[in-house]
Design an enzyme around this catalytic site. Structure first.
Site, PDB file in Angstrom:
ATOM      1  N   GLU A 152      -6.522   3.764  -6.067  1.00  0.00           N
ATOM      2  CA  GLU A 152      -7.814   3.965  -5.417  1.00  0.00           C
ATOM      3  C   GLU A 152      -8.260   5.366  -5.814  1.00  0.00           C
ATOM      4  O   GLU A 152      -7.755   6.356  -5.289  1.00  0.00           O
ATOM      5  CB  GLU A 152      -7.697   3.859  -3.893  1.00  0.00           C
ATOM      6  CG  GLU A 152      -9.052   4.031  -3.213  1.00  0.00           C
ATOM      7  CD  GLU A 152      -8.966   4.286  -1.709  1.00  0.00           C
ATOM      8  OE1 GLU A 152      -9.903   3.880  -1.003  1.00  0.00           O
ATOM      9  OE2 GLU A 152      -7.990   4.902  -1.251  1.00  0.00           O
TER      10      GLU A 152
ATOM     11  N   ASP B 219       0.847  -1.189   0.000  1.00  0.00           N
ATOM     12  CA  ASP B 219       0.000   0.000   0.000  1.00  0.00           C
ATOM     13  C   ASP B 219       0.882   1.238   0.000  1.00  0.00           C
ATOM     14  O   ASP B 219       1.824   1.327   0.792  1.00  0.00           O
ATOM     15  CB  ASP B 219      -0.900   0.003   1.244  1.00  0.00           C
ATOM     16  CG  ASP B 219      -2.361   0.230   0.893  1.00  0.00           C
ATOM     17  OD1 ASP B 219      -2.631   1.239   0.227  1.00  0.00           O
ATOM     18  OD2 ASP B 219      -3.210  -0.588   1.278  1.00  0.00           O
TER      19      ASP B 219
ATOM     20  N   HIS C 150     -11.028  -4.113   2.089  1.00  0.00           N
ATOM     21  CA  HIS C 150     -10.915  -3.794   3.518  1.00  0.00           C
ATOM     22  C   HIS C 150     -11.733  -2.575   3.919  1.00  0.00           C
ATOM     23  O   HIS C 150     -11.895  -2.314   5.118  1.00  0.00           O
ATOM     24  CB  HIS C 150      -9.446  -3.547   3.867  1.00  0.00           C
ATOM     25  CG  HIS C 150      -8.912  -2.283   3.245  1.00  0.00           C
ATOM     26  ND1 HIS C 150      -8.734  -2.150   1.888  1.00  0.00           N
ATOM     27  CD2 HIS C 150      -8.575  -1.093   3.781  1.00  0.00           C
ATOM     28  CE1 HIS C 150      -8.298  -0.932   1.623  1.00  0.00           C
ATOM     29  NE2 HIS C 150      -8.188  -0.266   2.754  1.00  0.00           N
ATOM     30  N   ASP C 151     -12.207  -1.803   2.958  1.00  0.00           N
ATOM     31  CA  ASP C 151     -12.974  -0.588   3.234  1.00  0.00           C
ATOM     32  C   ASP C 151     -14.464  -0.759   2.985  1.00  0.00           C
ATOM     33  O   ASP C 151     -15.222   0.200   3.075  1.00  0.00           O
ATOM     34  CB  ASP C 151     -12.478   0.561   2.343  1.00  0.00           C
ATOM     35  CG  ASP C 151     -11.300   1.305   2.953  1.00  0.00           C
ATOM     36  OD1 ASP C 151     -11.119   1.221   4.181  1.00  0.00           O
ATOM     37  OD2 ASP C 151     -10.557   1.953   2.196  1.00  0.00           O
TER      38      ASP C 151
END
Length: 564
Positions: free
Chosen positions: A256, A98, A328-329
Protein backbone atom coordinates in the site's frame (compact mmCIF):
# COMPACT_ATOMS: atom_id res chain seq x y z
CA UNK A 1 10.67 -10.87 -17.36
CA UNK A 2 11.31 -13.72 -14.94
CA UNK A 3 8.02 -15.57 -14.55
CA UNK A 4 6.75 -15.79 -10.98
CA UNK A 5 4.14 -18.08 -9.44
CA UNK A 6 1.81 -15.18 -8.69
CA UNK A 7 1.82 -13.47 -12.11
CA UNK A 8 -1.32 -15.19 -13.42
CA UNK A 9 -3.26 -15.27 -10.15
CA UNK A 10 -6.51 -13.54 -9.13
CA UNK A 11 -6.77 -12.24 -5.56
CA UNK A 12 -9.71 -11.60 -3.23
CA UNK A 13 -9.73 -9.38 -0.16
CA UNK A 14 -11.64 -10.46 2.92
CA UNK A 15 -12.52 -8.02 5.68
CA UNK A 16 -12.95 -10.77 8.31
CA UNK A 17 -15.11 -8.77 10.70
CA UNK A 18 -17.77 -8.40 8.00
CA UNK A 19 -17.41 -11.62 5.99
CA UNK A 20 -19.17 -14.50 7.76
CA UNK A 21 -20.09 -14.96 11.43
CA UNK A 22 -20.43 -18.60 12.56
CA UNK A 23 -20.75 -18.20 16.34
CA UNK A 24 -23.52 -15.60 16.49
CA UNK A 25 -21.56 -12.80 18.19
CA UNK A 26 -22.13 -10.38 15.27
CA UNK A 27 -18.49 -10.46 14.20
CA UNK A 28 -17.15 -12.44 11.25
CA UNK A 29 -14.58 -15.11 12.12
CA UNK A 30 -11.99 -17.52 10.74
CA UNK A 31 -14.47 -20.39 10.83
CA UNK A 32 -16.63 -18.26 8.54
CA UNK A 33 -13.74 -17.81 6.10
CA UNK A 34 -13.10 -21.56 6.09
CA UNK A 35 -16.79 -22.20 5.36
CA UNK A 36 -16.61 -20.03 2.21
CA UNK A 37 -13.42 -21.38 0.62
CA UNK A 38 -15.36 -23.46 -1.91
CA UNK A 39 -17.37 -20.37 -2.87
CA UNK A 40 -14.12 -18.49 -3.52
CA UNK A 41 -12.60 -21.40 -5.42
CA UNK A 42 -15.65 -21.50 -7.68
CA UNK A 43 -15.25 -17.77 -8.29
CA UNK A 44 -11.73 -18.50 -9.52
CA UNK A 45 -9.73 -17.04 -6.63
CA UNK A 46 -6.11 -18.07 -6.02
CA UNK A 47 -4.90 -15.63 -3.35
CA UNK A 48 -6.94 -14.58 -0.30
CA UNK A 49 -5.84 -11.43 1.54
CA UNK A 50 -7.17 -11.16 5.08
CA UNK A 51 -7.37 -7.71 6.68
CA UNK A 52 -5.80 -7.82 10.18
CA UNK A 53 -6.82 -10.68 12.47
CA UNK A 54 -4.18 -10.08 15.16
CA UNK A 55 -4.95 -9.34 18.80
CA UNK A 56 -6.13 -5.74 18.95
CA UNK A 57 -8.28 -3.28 20.92
CA UNK A 58 -9.82 -2.36 17.52
CA UNK A 59 -9.48 1.42 17.81
CA UNK A 60 -8.74 1.35 14.06
CA UNK A 61 -10.50 -1.94 13.25
CA UNK A 62 -7.48 -4.15 13.90
CA UNK A 63 -4.85 -1.93 12.29
CA UNK A 64 -3.74 -1.24 15.86
CA UNK A 65 -1.97 -4.48 16.80
CA UNK A 66 -1.40 -5.40 20.43
CA UNK A 67 0.28 -8.77 19.76
CA UNK A 68 1.60 -9.80 16.35
CA UNK A 69 1.82 -13.45 17.39
CA UNK A 70 -1.78 -13.90 18.51
CA UNK A 71 -5.14 -14.13 16.76
CA UNK A 72 -7.83 -11.79 18.11
CA UNK A 73 -10.34 -13.78 20.16
CA UNK A 74 -13.12 -12.14 18.13
CA UNK A 75 -11.86 -14.00 15.05
CA UNK A 76 -10.96 -17.35 16.59
CA UNK A 77 -7.83 -19.26 17.53
CA UNK A 78 -4.40 -20.00 16.09
CA UNK A 79 -5.56 -23.60 15.60
CA UNK A 80 -8.37 -22.32 13.37
CA UNK A 81 -5.90 -20.17 11.46
CA UNK A 82 -3.69 -23.22 10.89
CA UNK A 83 -6.79 -25.08 9.69
CA UNK A 84 -7.53 -22.25 7.27
CA UNK A 85 -3.99 -22.49 5.88
CA UNK A 86 -4.34 -26.25 5.44
CA UNK A 87 -7.79 -26.03 3.81
CA UNK A 88 -6.62 -23.28 1.44
CA UNK A 89 -3.59 -25.37 0.47
CA UNK A 90 -5.87 -28.34 -0.37
CA UNK A 91 -7.60 -26.05 -2.88
CA UNK A 92 -4.34 -24.65 -4.31
CA UNK A 93 -5.06 -21.28 -2.74
CA UNK A 94 -2.71 -18.97 -0.85
CA UNK A 95 -3.41 -16.95 2.29
CA UNK A 96 -1.93 -13.45 2.51
CA UNK A 97 -2.05 -11.48 5.76
CA UNK A 98 -1.91 -7.78 6.48
CA UNK A 99 1.51 -6.58 7.64
CA UNK A 100 1.11 -3.46 9.78
CA UNK A 101 4.57 -2.37 10.91
CA UNK A 102 4.58 1.42 10.64
CA UNK A 103 2.83 1.46 14.00
CA UNK A 104 1.38 -0.84 16.64
CA UNK A 105 -1.22 -0.47 19.38
CA UNK A 106 -0.61 1.48 22.57
CA UNK A 107 -1.57 -1.81 24.28
CA UNK A 108 1.50 -3.58 22.84
CA UNK A 109 3.94 -4.71 25.54
CA UNK A 110 6.77 -2.68 23.95
CA UNK A 111 4.82 0.55 24.24
CA UNK A 112 3.71 -0.17 27.80
CA UNK A 113 7.37 -0.69 28.73
CA UNK A 114 8.29 2.52 26.92
CA UNK A 115 5.72 4.53 28.88
CA UNK A 116 6.92 2.98 32.13
CA UNK A 117 10.46 4.22 31.42
CA UNK A 118 10.50 7.10 28.88
CA UNK A 119 14.32 7.16 28.98
CA UNK A 120 14.75 3.39 28.78
CA UNK A 121 15.56 1.07 25.86
CA UNK A 122 11.94 0.47 24.84
CA UNK A 123 11.32 4.19 24.40
CA UNK A 124 13.75 3.92 21.48
CA UNK A 125 11.40 1.41 19.81
CA UNK A 126 9.19 4.47 19.22
CA UNK A 127 9.71 8.19 18.59
CA UNK A 128 9.89 9.74 22.06
CA UNK A 129 10.95 13.33 21.41
CA UNK A 130 11.33 16.32 23.73
CA UNK A 131 8.80 19.09 23.23
CA UNK A 132 9.68 22.62 22.16
CA UNK A 133 8.77 25.53 24.42
CA UNK A 134 6.24 23.41 26.25
CA UNK A 135 4.57 22.39 23.00
CA UNK A 136 4.74 19.43 20.60
CA UNK A 137 8.05 18.93 18.72
CA UNK A 138 6.45 19.95 15.40
CA UNK A 139 3.11 20.90 13.87
CA UNK A 140 2.17 17.62 12.18
CA UNK A 141 -1.47 16.72 11.74
CA UNK A 142 -2.17 12.99 11.92
CA UNK A 143 -4.02 11.17 9.14
CA UNK A 144 -7.05 10.95 11.42
CA UNK A 145 -6.98 14.64 12.47
CA UNK A 146 -5.46 16.52 15.39
CA UNK A 147 -1.81 16.65 16.38
CA UNK A 148 0.39 13.68 15.49
CA UNK A 149 2.15 14.14 18.82
CA UNK A 150 0.86 12.96 22.18
CA UNK A 151 2.45 13.90 25.55
CA UNK A 152 4.24 11.08 27.37
CA UNK A 153 2.83 11.19 30.92
CA UNK A 154 5.30 12.22 33.61
CA UNK A 155 7.96 13.51 31.19
CA UNK A 156 8.75 16.42 28.87
CA UNK A 157 8.56 14.10 25.86
CA UNK A 158 5.95 13.42 23.20
CA UNK A 159 5.44 10.30 21.10
CA UNK A 160 4.66 10.34 17.38
CA UNK A 161 1.50 8.77 15.96
CA UNK A 162 0.77 9.44 12.31
CA UNK A 163 -2.59 7.69 12.70
CA UNK A 164 -4.68 7.53 15.91
CA UNK A 165 -3.06 8.41 19.25
CA UNK A 166 -3.55 4.76 20.19
CA UNK A 167 -1.25 3.80 17.26
CA UNK A 168 2.30 4.89 18.18
CA UNK A 169 4.74 4.83 15.27
CA UNK A 170 7.57 2.27 15.44
CA UNK A 171 11.11 3.61 15.19
CA UNK A 172 12.61 1.94 12.12
CA UNK A 173 15.91 3.72 12.72
CA UNK A 174 16.45 1.28 15.61
CA UNK A 175 18.11 -1.94 14.32
CA UNK A 176 16.85 -3.94 17.33
CA UNK A 177 13.26 -3.00 16.46
CA UNK A 178 13.79 -3.93 12.81
CA UNK A 179 15.16 -7.33 13.87
CA UNK A 180 12.05 -7.94 15.97
CA UNK A 181 9.87 -7.08 12.96
CA UNK A 182 11.78 -9.43 10.64
CA UNK A 183 11.65 -12.29 13.14
CA UNK A 184 7.87 -11.87 13.37
CA UNK A 185 7.45 -11.83 9.57
CA UNK A 186 9.53 -15.01 9.22
CA UNK A 187 7.53 -16.71 11.98
CA UNK A 188 4.36 -16.28 9.93
CA UNK A 189 6.03 -17.28 6.65
CA UNK A 190 7.36 -20.43 8.33
CA UNK A 191 3.73 -21.35 8.98
CA UNK A 192 3.13 -21.50 5.24
CA UNK A 193 1.72 -18.05 4.58
CA UNK A 194 1.74 -17.05 0.90
CA UNK A 195 2.84 -13.50 1.65
CA UNK A 196 1.67 -10.11 2.89
CA UNK A 197 -0.24 -7.00 1.98
CA UNK A 198 1.94 -4.27 3.46
CA UNK A 199 0.10 -1.42 5.14
CA UNK A 200 1.05 2.28 4.99
CA UNK A 201 4.67 1.27 4.42
CA UNK A 202 5.97 4.52 2.91
CA UNK A 203 5.53 6.11 6.35
CA UNK A 204 8.28 4.06 8.04
CA UNK A 205 10.97 6.55 7.00
CA UNK A 206 10.94 9.73 9.08
CA UNK A 207 12.99 12.90 9.07
CA UNK A 208 14.13 12.53 12.68
CA UNK A 209 14.73 16.28 12.98
CA UNK A 210 10.93 16.52 12.63
CA UNK A 211 10.81 19.97 11.00
CA UNK A 212 7.59 21.98 11.10
CA UNK A 213 5.94 23.08 7.85
CA UNK A 214 3.72 25.97 6.86
CA UNK A 215 0.19 25.27 8.19
CA UNK A 216 -2.25 23.96 5.58
CA UNK A 217 -5.42 24.35 7.63
CA UNK A 218 -7.12 26.60 10.16
CA UNK A 219 -5.88 24.38 13.02
CA UNK A 220 -2.32 25.69 12.46
CA UNK A 221 -1.10 22.20 11.62
CA UNK A 222 0.45 20.69 8.49
CA UNK A 223 -0.33 17.21 7.18
CA UNK A 224 2.26 14.64 8.28
CA UNK A 225 2.31 13.61 4.60
CA UNK A 226 4.53 16.63 3.97
CA UNK A 227 7.36 15.13 6.03
CA UNK A 228 6.92 11.75 4.30
CA UNK A 229 7.13 13.35 0.87
CA UNK A 230 10.28 15.31 1.69
CA UNK A 231 12.37 12.59 3.33
CA UNK A 232 14.60 10.14 1.42
CA UNK A 233 15.85 6.66 2.22
CA UNK A 234 12.77 4.45 2.67
CA UNK A 235 14.15 2.10 0.02
CA UNK A 236 17.04 1.04 2.26
CA UNK A 237 14.62 -0.21 4.90
CA UNK A 238 12.44 -1.93 2.30
CA UNK A 239 15.38 -3.70 0.66
CA UNK A 240 16.67 -4.92 4.01
CA UNK A 241 13.22 -6.21 4.94
CA UNK A 242 12.89 -8.02 1.59
CA UNK A 243 16.30 -9.71 1.91
CA UNK A 244 15.74 -10.68 5.55
CA UNK A 245 12.24 -12.07 4.99
CA UNK A 246 10.13 -12.29 1.80
CA UNK A 247 12.94 -13.19 -0.59
CA UNK A 248 13.85 -16.32 1.37
CA UNK A 249 10.33 -17.73 0.94
CA UNK A 250 9.49 -16.51 -2.58
CA UNK A 251 6.57 -14.76 -0.88
CA UNK A 252 4.01 -12.60 -2.68
CA UNK A 253 3.97 -9.01 -1.42
CA UNK A 254 1.63 -6.19 -2.34
CA UNK A 255 2.40 -2.73 -1.04
CA UNK A 256 0.00 0.00 0.00
CA UNK A 257 2.08 2.87 -1.32
CA UNK A 258 1.04 6.50 -1.44
CA UNK A 259 3.39 9.47 -1.87
CA UNK A 260 6.01 7.54 -3.80
CA UNK A 261 8.48 9.75 -5.65
CA UNK A 262 8.04 9.89 -9.43
CA UNK A 263 11.18 7.99 -10.40
CA UNK A 264 10.85 5.18 -7.83
CA UNK A 265 8.39 2.84 -9.56
CA UNK A 266 11.03 0.40 -10.81
CA UNK A 267 12.65 0.31 -7.35
CA UNK A 268 9.33 -0.58 -5.77
CA UNK A 269 7.93 -3.17 -8.19
CA UNK A 270 10.47 -3.76 -10.94
CA UNK A 271 11.89 -7.23 -11.47
CA UNK A 272 14.04 -6.90 -8.35
CA UNK A 273 11.77 -4.40 -6.63
CA UNK A 274 10.97 -4.07 -2.95
CA UNK A 275 7.57 -5.75 -3.51
CA UNK A 276 5.94 -8.16 -5.96
CA UNK A 277 3.34 -5.52 -6.79
CA UNK A 278 1.56 -2.49 -5.33
CA UNK A 279 -1.99 -1.25 -5.51
CA UNK A 280 -2.90 1.20 -8.23
CA UNK A 281 -4.53 4.06 -6.32
CA UNK A 282 -4.41 6.54 -9.22
CA UNK A 283 -8.22 6.48 -9.69
CA UNK A 284 -8.88 6.80 -5.95
CA UNK A 285 -6.55 9.80 -5.76
CA UNK A 286 -8.71 11.65 -8.32
CA UNK A 287 -11.36 12.11 -5.61
CA UNK A 288 -9.09 13.69 -2.98
CA UNK A 289 -10.36 17.05 -1.77
CA UNK A 290 -8.07 19.90 -0.82
CA UNK A 291 -9.35 19.99 2.76
CA UNK A 292 -11.28 16.76 3.23
CA UNK A 293 -14.24 14.77 2.05
CA UNK A 294 -16.54 17.78 2.03
CA UNK A 295 -14.69 19.20 -0.98
CA UNK A 296 -13.76 15.88 -2.60
CA UNK A 297 -14.19 15.75 -6.34
CA UNK A 298 -16.74 13.64 -8.23
CA UNK A 299 -15.35 11.19 -10.77
CA UNK A 300 -15.31 12.52 -14.33
CA UNK A 301 -15.31 9.53 -16.70
CA UNK A 302 -12.69 10.80 -19.15
CA UNK A 303 -10.27 11.80 -16.36
CA UNK A 304 -10.72 8.42 -14.67
CA UNK A 305 -10.27 6.47 -17.90
CA UNK A 306 -7.21 8.46 -18.92
CA UNK A 307 -5.50 8.06 -15.55
CA UNK A 308 -6.06 4.28 -15.70
CA UNK A 309 -4.58 4.29 -19.21
CA UNK A 310 -1.59 6.33 -18.00
CA UNK A 311 -1.02 4.04 -15.04
CA UNK A 312 -1.11 0.96 -17.27
CA UNK A 313 1.32 2.47 -19.78
CA UNK A 314 3.65 3.60 -17.00
CA UNK A 315 4.11 -0.07 -16.04
CA UNK A 316 5.28 -1.14 -19.50
CA UNK A 317 8.56 -3.08 -19.21
CA UNK A 318 8.66 -2.53 -15.43
CA UNK A 319 6.33 -4.95 -13.65
CA UNK A 320 2.78 -5.42 -12.43
CA UNK A 321 0.40 -3.26 -10.43
CA UNK A 322 -2.48 -4.67 -8.40
CA UNK A 323 -5.73 -3.44 -9.97
CA UNK A 324 -8.68 -2.61 -7.73
CA UNK A 325 -12.16 -1.13 -8.01
CA UNK A 326 -12.58 -0.89 -4.23
CA UNK A 327 -11.13 -2.09 -0.92
CA UNK A 328 -11.76 -1.82 2.84
CA UNK A 329 -10.53 1.80 2.86
CA UNK A 330 -12.65 3.06 -0.03
CA UNK A 331 -16.34 3.34 -0.88
CA UNK A 332 -17.92 0.82 -3.24
CA UNK A 333 -16.70 1.11 -6.83
CA UNK A 334 -20.19 0.63 -8.28
CA UNK A 335 -21.30 3.78 -6.44
CA UNK A 336 -18.14 5.76 -7.15
CA UNK A 337 -17.14 5.01 -10.75
CA UNK A 338 -20.50 4.41 -12.41
CA UNK A 339 -22.77 7.35 -13.30
CA UNK A 340 -26.32 7.02 -11.92
CA UNK A 341 -27.76 5.66 -15.17
CA UNK A 342 -25.09 2.92 -15.12
CA UNK A 343 -25.57 1.79 -11.51
CA UNK A 344 -27.26 -1.41 -12.59
CA UNK A 345 -26.15 -4.98 -13.30
CA UNK A 346 -24.98 -4.20 -16.83
CA UNK A 347 -22.89 -1.28 -15.54
CA UNK A 348 -21.36 -3.37 -12.75
CA UNK A 349 -20.37 -6.10 -15.21
CA UNK A 350 -18.88 -3.47 -17.53
CA UNK A 351 -16.84 -1.96 -14.67
CA UNK A 352 -15.60 -5.43 -13.74
CA UNK A 353 -14.48 -6.11 -17.32
CA UNK A 354 -12.44 -2.92 -17.54
CA UNK A 355 -10.64 -3.82 -14.32
CA UNK A 356 -10.15 -7.61 -14.36
CA UNK A 357 -8.73 -7.66 -17.91
CA UNK A 358 -6.15 -4.93 -17.36
CA UNK A 359 -2.47 -5.83 -17.18
CA UNK A 360 -1.61 -6.58 -13.56
CA UNK A 361 -2.95 -8.61 -10.66
CA UNK A 362 -6.75 -8.31 -10.28
CA UNK A 363 -7.95 -7.86 -6.69
CA UNK A 364 -11.65 -8.40 -6.00
CA UNK A 365 -13.02 -7.06 -2.72
CA UNK A 366 -15.68 -9.04 -0.85
CA UNK A 367 -19.14 -8.23 -2.20
CA UNK A 368 -17.76 -6.58 -5.34
CA UNK A 369 -18.57 -9.77 -7.23
CA UNK A 370 -22.30 -9.31 -6.50
CA UNK A 371 -22.27 -5.55 -7.02
CA UNK A 372 -22.63 -4.32 -3.42
CA UNK A 373 -23.12 -0.56 -3.15
CA UNK A 374 -22.66 2.34 -0.75
CA UNK A 375 -25.04 2.53 2.20
CA UNK A 376 -27.10 5.58 3.23
CA UNK A 377 -26.93 6.40 6.96
CA UNK A 378 -29.23 8.78 8.82
CA UNK A 379 -26.82 9.93 11.51
CA UNK A 380 -23.06 9.97 12.17
CA UNK A 381 -23.66 7.70 15.18
CA UNK A 382 -24.41 4.90 12.70
CA UNK A 383 -20.79 4.88 11.53
CA UNK A 384 -18.06 2.92 13.33
CA UNK A 385 -14.96 4.30 11.63
CA UNK A 386 -12.49 6.72 13.20
CA UNK A 387 -11.70 8.34 9.83
CA UNK A 388 -15.38 8.90 8.93
CA UNK A 389 -16.14 10.48 12.31
CA UNK A 390 -13.15 12.82 11.88
CA UNK A 391 -14.17 13.79 8.32
CA UNK A 392 -17.77 14.45 9.42
CA UNK A 393 -16.42 16.80 12.11
CA UNK A 394 -14.17 18.54 9.56
CA UNK A 395 -17.16 19.06 7.25
CA UNK A 396 -19.35 20.49 10.03
CA UNK A 397 -16.54 22.83 11.14
CA UNK A 398 -16.16 23.99 7.52
CA UNK A 399 -19.80 25.13 7.55
CA UNK A 400 -21.56 22.10 6.01
CA UNK A 401 -25.04 21.22 7.23
CA UNK A 402 -25.61 17.83 8.87
CA UNK A 403 -27.21 16.63 5.63
CA UNK A 404 -24.24 17.80 3.53
CA UNK A 405 -21.74 16.24 5.94
CA UNK A 406 -23.63 12.92 5.88
CA UNK A 407 -23.76 13.03 2.08
CA UNK A 408 -19.98 13.30 1.88
CA UNK A 409 -19.74 10.34 4.30
CA UNK A 410 -22.11 8.36 2.06
CA UNK A 411 -19.87 9.12 -0.91
CA UNK A 412 -16.49 8.54 0.76
CA UNK A 413 -16.75 6.52 3.98
CA UNK A 414 -14.75 3.33 4.44
CA UNK A 415 -17.77 1.89 6.25
CA UNK A 416 -19.49 1.58 2.85
CA UNK A 417 -17.15 -1.34 2.16
CA UNK A 418 -17.40 -2.73 5.69
CA UNK A 419 -21.13 -3.47 5.89
CA UNK A 420 -21.63 -7.23 6.33
CA UNK A 421 -21.32 -9.46 3.29
CA UNK A 422 -24.72 -10.08 1.70
CA UNK A 423 -25.03 -13.87 1.43
CA UNK A 424 -28.83 -14.15 1.20
CA UNK A 425 -32.12 -12.27 1.67
CA UNK A 426 -32.67 -14.03 5.00
CA UNK A 427 -32.07 -12.70 8.53
CA UNK A 428 -28.93 -10.52 8.76
CA UNK A 429 -28.31 -11.21 5.04
CA UNK A 430 -27.12 -14.70 5.99
CA UNK A 431 -24.05 -13.12 7.64
CA UNK A 432 -24.82 -14.76 11.01
CA UNK A 433 -27.45 -15.24 13.71
CA UNK A 434 -26.34 -12.41 16.01
CA UNK A 435 -26.84 -8.68 15.48
CA UNK A 436 -24.01 -7.60 13.12
CA UNK A 437 -21.35 -5.26 14.54
CA UNK A 438 -22.19 -2.78 11.76
CA UNK A 439 -25.71 -2.33 10.39
CA UNK A 440 -26.44 -4.05 7.09
CA UNK A 441 -27.02 -2.26 3.83
CA UNK A 442 -30.84 -2.55 3.47
CA UNK A 443 -30.52 -3.55 -0.18
CA UNK A 444 -29.36 -7.05 0.82
CA UNK A 445 -32.90 -8.23 0.01
CA UNK A 446 -32.21 -7.50 -3.67
CA UNK A 447 -28.41 -7.85 -3.86
CA UNK A 448 -27.12 -11.13 -2.40
CA UNK A 449 -25.12 -14.23 -3.29
CA UNK A 450 -28.00 -16.71 -3.00
CA UNK A 451 -30.18 -14.84 -5.50
CA UNK A 452 -27.30 -14.51 -7.97
CA UNK A 453 -25.70 -17.95 -7.70
CA UNK A 454 -28.25 -19.73 -9.85
CA UNK A 455 -29.08 -16.87 -12.22
CA UNK A 456 -27.05 -17.13 -15.41
CA UNK A 457 -27.19 -13.38 -16.14
CA UNK A 458 -26.27 -12.18 -12.61
CA UNK A 459 -23.25 -10.06 -11.71
CA UNK A 460 -21.78 -13.04 -9.81
CA UNK A 461 -22.21 -15.40 -12.77
CA UNK A 462 -20.52 -12.81 -15.00
CA UNK A 463 -17.56 -12.44 -12.60
CA UNK A 464 -17.08 -16.21 -12.74
CA UNK A 465 -17.00 -16.11 -16.56
CA UNK A 466 -14.66 -13.10 -16.55
CA UNK A 467 -12.16 -14.65 -14.16
CA UNK A 468 -12.35 -17.98 -16.00
CA UNK A 469 -11.61 -16.20 -19.28
CA UNK A 470 -8.59 -14.41 -17.81
CA UNK A 471 -7.22 -17.71 -16.49
CA UNK A 472 -8.17 -19.93 -19.45
CA UNK A 473 -5.43 -21.91 -21.18
CA UNK A 474 -6.24 -20.19 -24.48
CA UNK A 475 -5.90 -16.59 -23.22
CA UNK A 476 -3.95 -16.68 -19.95
CA UNK A 477 -0.64 -15.72 -21.52
CA UNK A 478 -2.15 -12.72 -23.29
CA UNK A 479 -4.04 -11.44 -20.23
CA UNK A 480 -1.02 -11.99 -17.97
CA UNK A 481 1.94 -10.84 -20.05
CA UNK A 482 0.34 -9.17 -23.06
CA UNK A 483 0.86 -5.45 -23.71
CA UNK A 484 -1.85 -2.95 -22.81
CA UNK A 485 -2.71 -0.75 -25.81
CA UNK A 486 -5.42 1.93 -25.39
CA UNK A 487 -7.99 2.30 -28.17
CA UNK A 488 -10.64 4.85 -29.22
CA UNK A 489 -9.14 7.51 -26.94
CA UNK A 490 -10.88 10.20 -28.99
CA UNK A 491 -14.31 8.83 -27.98
CA UNK A 492 -15.45 10.53 -24.78
CA UNK A 493 -17.65 7.72 -23.42
CA UNK A 494 -15.61 4.72 -24.48
CA UNK A 495 -13.18 2.72 -22.32
CA UNK A 496 -11.34 0.44 -24.74
CA UNK A 497 -8.02 -1.34 -24.95
CA UNK A 498 -6.19 -4.19 -26.63
CA UNK A 499 -4.24 -6.90 -24.82
CA UNK A 500 -1.59 -8.00 -27.31
CA UNK A 501 0.75 -10.93 -26.83
CA UNK A 502 4.26 -10.64 -28.29
CA UNK A 503 4.69 -14.37 -27.77
CA UNK A 504 1.65 -15.63 -29.70
CA UNK A 505 0.58 -12.55 -31.65
CA UNK A 506 -2.86 -12.86 -30.07
CA UNK A 507 -4.89 -9.62 -29.95
CA UNK A 508 -7.89 -9.32 -27.61
CA UNK A 509 -9.97 -6.12 -27.82
CA UNK A 510 -12.05 -4.89 -24.85
CA UNK A 511 -14.77 -2.34 -25.68
CA UNK A 512 -17.00 -0.65 -23.07
CA UNK A 513 -19.58 2.11 -23.49
CA UNK A 514 -19.87 4.17 -20.29
CA UNK A 515 -22.13 6.71 -22.01
CA UNK A 516 -25.91 7.07 -21.70
CA UNK A 517 -26.43 6.69 -25.47
CA UNK A 518 -25.54 4.25 -28.24
CA UNK A 519 -22.08 4.27 -29.85
CA UNK A 520 -21.00 2.67 -33.13
CA UNK A 521 -17.27 1.97 -33.35
CA UNK A 522 -15.52 1.30 -36.65
CA UNK A 523 -13.14 -1.62 -36.15
CA UNK A 524 -9.51 -1.50 -37.20
CA UNK A 525 -9.32 -5.15 -38.21
CA UNK A 526 -11.53 -8.22 -38.33
CA UNK A 527 -13.25 -9.91 -35.41
CA UNK A 528 -12.42 -13.59 -35.19
CA UNK A 529 -14.61 -14.37 -32.17
CA UNK A 530 -16.53 -12.54 -29.44
CA UNK A 531 -15.51 -14.15 -26.16
CA UNK A 532 -17.76 -12.25 -23.79
CA UNK A 533 -20.65 -9.79 -23.78
CA UNK A 534 -22.10 -8.41 -20.57
CA UNK A 535 -25.54 -8.43 -22.23
CA UNK A 536 -25.21 -11.98 -23.59
CA UNK A 537 -24.97 -10.70 -27.17
CA UNK A 538 -21.81 -12.53 -28.24
CA UNK A 539 -23.27 -13.93 -31.47
CA UNK A 540 -25.11 -10.76 -32.51
CA UNK A 541 -22.03 -8.58 -31.97
CA UNK A 542 -19.81 -11.02 -33.85
CA UNK A 543 -22.26 -11.12 -36.79
CA UNK A 544 -22.46 -7.32 -36.96
CA UNK A 545 -18.67 -6.98 -36.80
CA UNK A 546 -18.15 -9.46 -39.63
CA UNK A 547 -20.85 -7.93 -41.79
CA UNK A 548 -20.17 -4.21 -41.31
CA UNK A 549 -16.70 -3.98 -39.79
CA UNK A 550 -18.14 -2.10 -36.83
CA UNK A 551 -19.67 -2.73 -33.40
CA UNK A 552 -22.67 -0.86 -31.99
CA UNK A 553 -22.72 -0.72 -28.19
CA UNK A 554 -25.78 0.33 -26.23
CA UNK A 555 -25.37 2.23 -22.96
CA UNK A 556 -23.44 0.13 -20.36
CA UNK A 557 -22.56 -2.55 -22.89
CA UNK A 558 -19.14 -4.13 -23.14
CA UNK A 559 -17.65 -6.88 -25.31
CA UNK A 560 -14.40 -8.82 -25.37
CA UNK A 561 -13.34 -9.91 -28.86
CA UNK A 562 -10.42 -11.73 -30.45
CA UNK A 563 -9.10 -9.82 -33.46
CA UNK A 564 -7.54 -11.38 -36.57
Amino acid sequence: MKKKWWHDKVAYQIYPKSFCDTNGDGIGDLRGVISKLDYLKELGIDIIWLSPIYKSPFVDQGYDIADYYKIAEEFGTMEEFDELLAEAKKRDMYIVMDLVVNHCSDQHEYFKKALADPDGPYADYFYFVKGKDGKAPSNYRSYFGGSAWEPVPGSDKYYLHMFAKEQPDLNWENPKLRRKVYDMINWWLDKGLGGFRIDAIINIKKDTSFPSFAPDGPDGLASCVKMVEEVDGVGEFLEEMKHETFEKYDAFTVGEVFNMKEDELREFIGEDGHFSTMFDFSAHELTFGEHGWYDSKPIVFKEWRDIVYASQLEMENIGFKANIIENHDEPRGASRYLPEYAQNEAGKKMLATTSVLLRGIPFIYQGQEIGMTNCVRGDISEYDDISTIDQYKVAIEAGCTKEEALKCCYENSRDNARTPMQWSDEKNAGFGDGTPWLALNPNYKEINVKEQENRADSVLSYYKKLVALRKSDAYKETFTYGDFVPAYREKDDIFAFHRKSKESGQDVLVLANFGSGEHTLKLDGNVKQVLLSNLGREQAVCAQAKESGSVTLTSCECVVAVME
